[in-house]
Design a protein around this motif. Structure first.
Motif, short mmCIF file in Angstrom:
data_model
loop_
_atom_site.label_atom_id
_atom_site.label_comp_id
_atom_site.label_asym_id
_atom_site.label_seq_id
_atom_site.Cartn_x
_atom_site.Cartn_y
_atom_site.Cartn_z
N VAL A 1 -0.78 -1.78 -13.50
CA VAL A 1 -2.10 -1.17 -13.30
C VAL A 1 -2.39 -1.19 -11.80
N VAL A 2 -3.14 -0.20 -11.36
CA VAL A 2 -3.51 -0.11 -9.95
C VAL A 2 -5.02 0.01 -9.86
N LEU A 3 -5.68 -0.97 -9.25
CA LEU A 3 -7.12 -0.90 -9.01
C LEU A 3 -7.34 -0.10 -7.73
N ILE A 4 -8.23 0.88 -7.80
CA ILE A 4 -8.50 1.75 -6.66
C ILE A 4 -9.97 1.64 -6.29
N CYS A 5 -10.23 1.36 -5.02
CA CYS A 5 -11.61 1.23 -4.53
C CYS A 5 -11.66 1.67 -3.09
N ALA A 6 -12.59 2.57 -2.79
CA ALA A 6 -12.83 3.02 -1.42
C ALA A 6 -11.56 3.49 -0.72
N GLY A 7 -10.72 4.20 -1.47
CA GLY A 7 -9.52 4.76 -0.89
C GLY A 7 -8.35 3.80 -0.75
N ARG A 8 -8.50 2.57 -1.18
CA ARG A 8 -7.42 1.58 -1.12
C ARG A 8 -6.93 1.28 -2.52
N SER A 9 -5.64 0.97 -2.64
CA SER A 9 -5.01 0.71 -3.93
C SER A 9 -4.51 -0.73 -3.99
N PHE A 10 -4.67 -1.34 -5.16
CA PHE A 10 -4.30 -2.74 -5.35
C PHE A 10 -3.48 -2.88 -6.64
N PRO A 11 -2.15 -2.90 -6.55
CA PRO A 11 -1.33 -3.10 -7.75
C PRO A 11 -1.59 -4.48 -8.35
N ALA A 12 -1.64 -4.54 -9.67
CA ALA A 12 -1.92 -5.80 -10.36
C ALA A 12 -1.26 -5.78 -11.74
#
Length: 284
Positions: free
Chosen positions: A70-81
């Protein structure tokens, strides 16, 4: 309306949201003078985690971007988790992910060079599905949420801007993470000055941090120079709630009221004579 939207292939988007005040509170207390720093004894952040071997290995997978689904996306940034970790830590993630899992094979366990550290992979490069978070306007808040979920210990940062702390509090409330709320409360009491004390008190009110709000008032009351700088600023008249709180703090606890006296005075009581006393004749 701030909302978090999960976008999954072939599945209707899931939305959960909460209403927050977006009006920016003006700075108060400066009044052309240098802001005064306040010493606040706020709540201590939670103690460090006692990590198991499994937790250590999950952190290594997270930091290397391996096996992420899953990839959390916020304010144009991506965070794989990892969905499993998010589901285990948050009942809200559990409800949203478990209810919307498509009947398809899981993504392959693979890493990406661009995902060597969290928050650096783009949606096209990172494996897994996208989960968009719009409840926060600062991507640092999502990074801090994941640091807390994976027990990285980075949540013991010295201080943070109030805007990021508010985003962290929104996410902690939305995803039911009380431990993250404690960390945010500890950040909120650091480096407080008369310049932003009103904003911090407003944040405490919005998120139900009554104990911390009382600590802020106590610190302001204990510093007479800071208190004078606040009350002499004409803008403080626009905030009667703050003025009322300050007056209550100055007045202190209300003493217990004395019992009201009776309307009619009581007659003096007559003392009983002791046996064998007086002028009476004794026995013969």
């Amino acid at each position: 309306l701030a909302s978090a939207v999960a976008v999954l292939p072939g599945v209707r988007a899931c939305v959960c949201g909460m209403t927050m005040s977006v009006n920016r509170i003006p700075k108060i207390g400066a009044n052309g003078e240098q802001p005064i720093k306040l010493a606040i004894r706020g709540p201590a952040p939670p103690r460090g985690f006692q990590s198991s071997a499994l937790a250590v290995e999950l952190r290594e997978l997270y930091l290397s971007g391996s096996c992420c689904d899953v990839v959390l996306i916020c304010a144009g940034r991506s965070f794989p988790a990892h969905r499993t970790v998010l589901v285990a830590r948050s009942p809200v993630f559990r409800a949203e992910f478990v209810a919307s899992v498509p009947n398809s094979s899981s993504p392959s366990c693979r890493g990406s060079p661009a995902a060597a550290s969290p928050g650096r992979a783009s949606p096209a490069e990172a494996p897994g599905r996208e989960f968009r978070i719009s409840a926060a306007s600062n991507h640092e808040a999502v990074q801090l949420l994941l640091d807390f979920v994976y027990e990285l210990g980075n949540t013991h940062t010295p201080s943070l801007p109030n805007e990021i702390v508010k985003d962290v509090l929104r996410l902690a409330d939305m995803y039911k993470l009380p431990g993250l709320t404690q960390h945010a409360a500890a950040w909120l009491c650091k480096d407080a000055t008369t310049d932003d004390i009103l904003e911090r008190m407003s944040v405490c009110r919005d998120f139900g941090l009554d104990t911390l709000r009382s600590k802020l008032l106590e610190a302001l009351h204990a510093n007479k120079t800071a208190l004078k700088q606040i009350v002499t600023d004409p803008k403080v008249l626009q905030y009667p709630e703050l003025m009322q709180s300050l007056l209550k703090q100055v007045a202190g606890p209300q003493p217990e009221s004395d019992p009201e006296p009776d309307d009619e005075p009581k007659a003096p009581s007559k003392k009983k004579a002791k046996k064998g006393s007086g002028t009476g004749r004794g026995k013969k």
